[in-house]
Each structure stands twice: as structure tokens, then as C-alpha cells.
Design a protein around this motif. Structure first.
Motif, PDB file in Angstrom:
ATOM      1  N   MET A   1       0.850  -1.195   0.000  1.00 47.55           N
ATOM      2  CA  MET A   1       0.000   0.000   0.000  1.00 47.55           C
ATOM      3  C   MET A   1       0.886   1.247   0.000  1.00 47.55           C
ATOM      4  SD  MET A   1      -2.949   1.118   2.773  1.00 47.55           S
ATOM      5  CE  MET A   1      -3.780  -0.461   2.642  1.00 47.55           C
ATOM      6  N   ASN A   2       0.657   2.161  -0.958  1.00 48.74           N
ATOM      7  CA  ASN A   2       1.472   3.378  -1.012  1.00 48.74           C
ATOM      8  C   ASN A   2       0.954   4.428  -0.048  1.00 48.74           C
ATOM      9  OD1 ASN A   2      -0.675   4.819  -2.269  1.00 48.74           O
ATOM     10  ND2 ASN A   2      -0.027   4.102  -4.297  1.00 48.74           N
ATOM     11  N   SER A   3       1.686   5.567   0.057  1.00 51.73           N
ATOM     12  CA  SER A   3       1.353   6.579   1.054  1.00 51.73           C
ATOM     13  C   SER A   3      -0.023   7.184   0.829  1.00 51.73           C
ATOM     14  CB  SER A   3       2.413   7.683   1.060  1.00 51.73           C
ATOM     15  OG  SER A   3       2.469   8.319  -0.209  1.00 51.73           O
ATOM     16  N   ALA A   4      -0.413   7.364  -0.437  1.00 48.32           N
ATOM     17  CA  ALA A   4      -1.729   7.937  -0.720  1.00 48.32           C
ATOM     18  C   ALA A   4      -2.842   7.003  -0.265  1.00 48.32           C
ATOM     19  CB  ALA A   4      -1.858   8.238  -2.208  1.00 48.32           C
ATOM     20  N   GLU A   5      -2.634   5.707  -0.418  1.00 50.37           N
ATOM     21  CA  GLU A   5      -3.648   4.729  -0.008  1.00 50.37           C
ATOM     22  C   GLU A   5      -3.732   4.610   1.511  1.00 50.37           C
ATOM     23  OE1 GLU A   5      -3.446   1.677  -3.814  1.00 50.37           O
ATOM     24  OE2 GLU A   5      -1.964   1.494  -2.209  1.00 50.37           O
ATOM     25  N   LYS A   6      -2.624   4.761   2.196  1.00 48.48           N
ATOM     26  CA  LYS A   6      -2.620   4.673   3.662  1.00 48.48           C
ATOM     27  C   LYS A   6      -3.140   5.944   4.316  1.00 48.48           C
ATOM     28  CE  LYS A   6       1.779   3.535   3.875  1.00 48.48           C
ATOM     29  NZ  LYS A   6       3.109   3.195   4.427  1.00 48.48           N
ATOM     30  N   CYS A  89      -2.261  18.558   2.529  1.00 47.22           N
ATOM     31  CA  CYS A  89      -2.320  17.144   2.933  1.00 47.22           C
ATOM     32  C   CYS A  89      -2.360  16.238   1.713  1.00 47.22           C
ATOM     33  CB  CYS A  89      -3.555  16.901   3.795  1.00 47.22           C
ATOM     34  SG  CYS A  89      -3.537  17.743   5.378  1.00 47.22           S
ATOM     35  N   ALA A  90      -3.185  16.595   0.729  1.00 51.78           N
ATOM     36  CA  ALA A  90      -3.311  15.784  -0.474  1.00 51.78           C
ATOM     37  C   ALA A  90      -1.994  15.739  -1.248  1.00 51.78           C
ATOM     38  CB  ALA A  90      -4.438  16.338  -1.344  1.00 51.78           C
ATOM     39  N   ALA A  91      -1.349  16.902  -1.378  1.00 48.78           N
ATOM     40  CA  ALA A  91      -0.091  16.959  -2.118  1.00 48.78           C
ATOM     41  C   ALA A  91       0.982  16.103  -1.461  1.00 48.78           C
ATOM     42  CB  ALA A  91       0.377  18.405  -2.230  1.00 48.78           C
ATOM     43  N   LEU A  92       1.053  16.116  -0.132  1.00 47.33           N
ATOM     44  CA  LEU A  92       2.039  15.297   0.570  1.00 47.33           C
ATOM     45  C   LEU A  92       1.719  13.815   0.429  1.00 47.33           C
ATOM     46  CD1 LEU A  92       2.663  17.299   3.877  1.00 47.33           C
ATOM     47  CD2 LEU A  92       4.242  16.977   1.960  1.00 47.33           C
ATOM     48  N   ALA A  93       0.443  13.476   0.464  1.00 46.63           N
ATOM     49  CA  ALA A  93       0.050  12.070   0.393  1.00 46.63           C
ATOM     50  C   ALA A  93       0.454  11.425  -0.933  1.00 46.63           C
ATOM     51  CB  ALA A  93      -1.454  11.932   0.604  1.00 46.63           C
ATOM     52  N   GLY A  96       4.706  10.556  -1.407  1.00 44.19           N
ATOM     53  CA  GLY A  96       5.446   9.530  -0.683  1.00 44.19           C
ATOM     54  C   GLY A  96       5.460   9.707   0.824  1.00 44.19           C
ATOM     55  N   ILE A  97       4.608  10.612   1.342  1.00 48.00           N
ATOM     56  CA  ILE A  97       4.513  10.852   2.788  1.00 48.00           C
ATOM     57  C   ILE A  97       3.121  10.448   3.250  1.00 48.00           C
ATOM     58  CG2 ILE A  97       4.419  12.672   4.550  1.00 48.00           C
ATOM     59  CD1 ILE A  97       6.604  14.119   2.920  1.00 48.00           C
ATOM     60  N   THR A  98       3.040   9.681   4.318  1.00 52.38           N
ATOM     61  CA  THR A  98       1.748   9.271   4.860  1.00 52.38           C
ATOM     62  C   THR A  98       1.177  10.401   5.702  1.00 52.38           C
ATOM     63  OG1 THR A  98       2.444   6.959   4.880  1.00 52.38           O
ATOM     64  CG2 THR A  98       0.521   7.542   6.212  1.00 52.38           C
ATOM     65  N   VAL A  99      -0.088  10.735   5.462  1.00 53.42           N
ATOM     66  CA  VAL A  99      -0.731  11.880   6.119  1.00 53.42           C
ATOM     67  C   VAL A  99      -1.997  11.420   6.834  1.00 53.42           C
ATOM     68  CG1 VAL A  99      -1.699  14.197   5.791  1.00 53.42           C
ATOM     69  CG2 VAL A  99       0.112  13.380   4.259  1.00 53.42           C
ATOM     70  N   PHE A 100      -2.126  11.829   8.102  1.00 53.15           N
ATOM     71  CA  PHE A 100      -3.370  11.625   8.839  1.00 53.15           C
ATOM     72  C   PHE A 100      -3.837  12.997   9.319  1.00 53.15           C
ATOM     73  CE2 PHE A 100      -1.032   7.566   9.697  1.00 53.15           C
ATOM     74  CZ  PHE A 100      -1.862   6.733   8.953  1.00 53.15           C
TER      75      PHE A 100
END
Length: 419
Positions: A1-6, A89-93, A96-100
Motif C-alpha cells: 500500500m502506497n502513502s496515498a492509499e494509507k 495534505c493531499a499533495a504530501l500524500a 510519498g509521505i503518509t498523512v493523517f
């Protein structure tokens, strides 16, 4: 699972909009760019997991991507519900960066994002306000063992860390980044001073010149807010509990008095203390019609909102980020951004060039903790002076400014007790 999916973000389709904002900030952050050139080659954080809780806007994204480029697996969340920007948040996701994080989540959702960030089992932490560290120690001690240490961004967080250290319960080293010269002299004074008024002015669309501004607290943030208020043409009153700071405010040309007296005169009230209830229920009956209240501290506790709601007979939102409180005698008081830090909740935060220095310091201190955590031990430490000075030198170089160096004879003179 990539960062956008997580990731948990509001709308991943906002990523292109967020990327434009990040790229704009990066163009004006030469110190971070200089570090990126080196760290992206050296990869000193390869294999490390880094958890970040900061105000999630464009400048923060530049720091997160620098740490990613240094080799780390980065997970990031917000440090305040109203300072998160969904497009960032969307741009970081997708980078390659996981965002919550989402803008204005419910309190339970906000905390869930913090816990999800910690459940990545980070090796290193960057915190702003102390939420990550507090949750680790109070609620999730099962996640502590892997943490080598981290950095704290702001006054409020350092107060919490010092208390944790004093109680003997702090489990890993934390660097007090806020207390570095390259942080408080520039970020707190010039950054807060400008960004607070940016937030107030864009939100209210009212003139400041000729009005009376009450600045609550005369630390470095208060100094900056008062200085900018004076520059905008306001009369400035400072309230303080520290006699030395009050003397300084007086010598700087500002009126100094207790809040019970200042409450009668203010058109704008701005809290900068990091303490709770510095404007409280005893002050509202004294304020004049139309008074505007704003907070520049990390948490929304400096203005007693509960007391304001209890005294009001009606409340309504009259403009984005402005809540009107109708008092029983017909006066109207106005609270900006729900009492949260106005420069980020109602604005874009500090200027990029200011955060360039602060975030460069964060990155360098994170590397320092990574390399020296065993030697430091579980305590709060000041930023090593050589790192502090290096950031200032990088900044001067980026501005094309040169300074002198001591000669060998001058160094010998300064090191000797003999004339």
C-alpha cells in the motif's frame, strides 16, 4: 500500500493545488534548499521512521519532504485542527509521505490522527505543542521503546516537556528548538508579529491605525505583535505578570497596566502567553462595544470562551472566522478563529523566509538527536550553539551578506584574563 492509499485526507484530488503552494514556499526557503542538496545525497536518515505533528501548511510540507529526501519514512499529522490545509495534505500524500489530517476534524478524529501517526512506531519525532509526546507517555507507553528522541517547536510544548522531565517520567531526549536564538529572535518576534496581523487584517478587513491594541504577554511573540501594531499606527497597551518583561515593555514605549484596567480601552486584544484564562469572565463586562479578541498562543485556552458564552445572550457567525457575542447590555464582542491561534487558523502562518530558518533548525536538530540520543539521555536539551549559529550563517549567505571573523590575536585576547 502506497502513502496515498494509507493516508487519511479530505480530498486527494486537491493535490495539484497543494503542490503549487508548496513549490511557491520552497522558492523562498533557501536554507532548507541548501540542506536538501546535501541530505538527499547523504541519506543520513535512511531506515528511520519519523513522526511529525506540526501546523500542516506549505512551509511544513517543505520540511517533511526534506526529511523524506534525507532517507526517512515520514508520517505527518496536524498540531491544531484549524491550521491544517487540505490541499497540502493531499499533495504530501501523493509525494510519498503518509498523512493523517483534515481541516477542522472533530476532537475525537483529531486525536485518532495523532494516534495513527504514533502507531507507525517512529524512531524520531518532531512535535508542536507536545501532543505526540504526551500521548506516548500517558496513553501509549507501548510505543515508546523504539523512540530515540525528537524536537519540540513551540513554547507550550516545551513547558509540557519540562514538567514531564521534572517529574522524572520523560523517557527520551527532546531538543527545545523554540528556545534557540534562530527560533525565538526571528520566528517568534518577526514571524508571529507579521502573521498575527496578517490573520487579523484579512479576517476583519478593519483599520488598525488610531485604535488601541492590548497585547497580553511580552515574551518574544508579544514583542513582535506589539511592534507590528505600533507600525500599523495603533496605540499599544501591554499586560504582564513578569516585572522584568513589564519594565522592558515600558522602556520600549508601550503603556503597561493590569488586564482589569486594559480591558476598558482595547479595540483589539491579542493573547501571547501560553497560559490559560488570561482574558476571563471578569474582563468581558469591562470591554467596550465592538472589541475584537484573538489568540496567538498554541492552545485555545488563553481566552476563556466558556465564560464568554455564558455571559452572552446570543452568538452568531458574522463573517468567516468571526463569532459575534451579544451581551445582555447590547454590547457586541467578537472572537476570531474560535480562540485558536489566529495566524494559522485564520491565515497562512509565518512568512516562508522565517520558517526557512526554523525548519532548517528542526532538521539539523533531528539529525543531532539521531546521532547522539544515547549520549544525551532522557532529558530536555537546548539546541547546540553551533547548529544555531550555522542556520544564521546559511541565512546570511542566502541574502548575500558577509560578516567578519575574529583574528587569531582577537581570539587569544578574548580567551585571556590578562590585558
Amino acid at each position: 500500500m502506497n502513502s496515498a492509499e494509507k493516508s487519511i485526507v479530505r480530498d486527494i484530488n486537491l493535490a495539484p493545488q497543494g503542490r503549487l503552494k508548496i513549490d511557491w514556499a520552497r522558492e523562498h526557503m533557501p536554507v532548507l534548499n541548501r540542506l536538501r542538496e546535501r541530505l538527499s545525497v547523504e541519506k543520513p536518515l535512511a531506515g528511520q521512521k519519523v513522526a511529525i505533528s506540526l501546523h500542516l501548511e506549505a512551509k511544513t510540507a517543505c520540511l517533511a519532504e526534506l526529511i523524506r529526501d534525507a532517507g526517512a519514512e515520514v508520517t505527518i499529522t496536524g498540531s491544531n485542527p484549524l491550521s491544517t490545509q487540505d490541499d497540502i495534505c493531499a499533495a504530501l500524500a501523493v509525494s510519498g509521505i503518509t498523512v493523517f489530517a483534515k481541516y477542522n476534524p472533530a476532537p475525537e478524529e483529531y486525536k485518532y490522527h495523532l494516534i495513527q501517526t504514533l502507531e507507525t512506531r517512529p524512531d524520531l519525532i518532531i512535535d508542536d505543542g507536545g501532543d505526540l509526546v504526551s500521548i506516548l507517555h500517558a496513553e501509549r507507553p507501548d510505543l515508546i521503546d523504539q523512540v530515540k528522541g525528537g524536537c519540540e517547536e513551540t513554547t507550550t510544548g516545551i513547558l509540557r516537556l519540562r514538567s514531564l522531565e521534572k517529574s522524572g517520567e520523560l523517557r527520551f531526549p527532546m531538543v527545545a528548538v523554540n528556545d534557540a536564538y534562530s527560533k525565538f529572535l526571528f520566528d517568534n518576534r518577526y514571524g508571529t508579529g507579521q502573521s498575527v496581523w496578517d490573520g487579523i487584517n484579512r479576517t476583519t478587513n478593519l483599520v488598525v491605525a488610531g485604535k488601541t491594541v492590548v497585547v497580553v504577554g511580552y515574551g518574544w511573540c508579544g514583542r513582535g505583535v506589539a511592534l507590528r501594531a505600533k507600525g500599523l499606527g495603533a496605540r499599544v497597551i501591554v499586560t504582564e505578570v513578569d516585572a522584568i518583561k513589564a519594565t522592558e515593555a515600558h522602556m520600549d514605549g508601550f503603556s503597561v497596566m493590569p488586564m482589569a484596567e486594559a480591558a476598558k480601552y482595547g479595540d483589539f486584544f491579542i493573547t501571547t502567553t501560553g497560559n490559560k484564562g488570561v482574558i476571563n469572565g471578569s474582563h468581558y463586562p469591562l470591554m467596550k462595544h465592538g472589541a475584537i479578541l484573538a489568540n496567538a498562543g498554541h492552545f485555545n485556552v488563553e481566552i476563556d470562551i466558556e465564560a464568554l458564552e455564558q455571559q452572552a445572550v446570543n452568538t452568531q457567525t458574522v463573517r468567516k472566522d468571526i463569532t459575534e457575542y451579544l451581551m445582555e447590555d447590547g454590547r457586541k464582542l467578537y472572537l476570531l478563529a474560535e480562540g485558536r491561534l489566529v495566524n494559522l487558523a485564520a491565515g497562512d502562518g509565518h512568512p516562508a523566509e522565517i520558517m526557512d530558518m526554523t525548519f532548517a533548525l528542526q532538521a539539523m536538530c533531528l539529525l543531532y538527536v539521531h546521532e547522539n540520543h544515547q549520549k544525551i539521555g532522557p532529558k530536555v536539551i537546548d539546541v547546540p550553539y553551533h547548529l544555531d549559529e550555522q542556520v544564521a550563517r546559511y541565512f546570511l549567505e542566502s541574502q548575500g551578506i558577509q560578516i567578519d571573523d575574529l583574528t587569531e590575536e582577537q581570539e587569544k585576547y578574548l580567551a585571556s584574563w590578562e590585558l
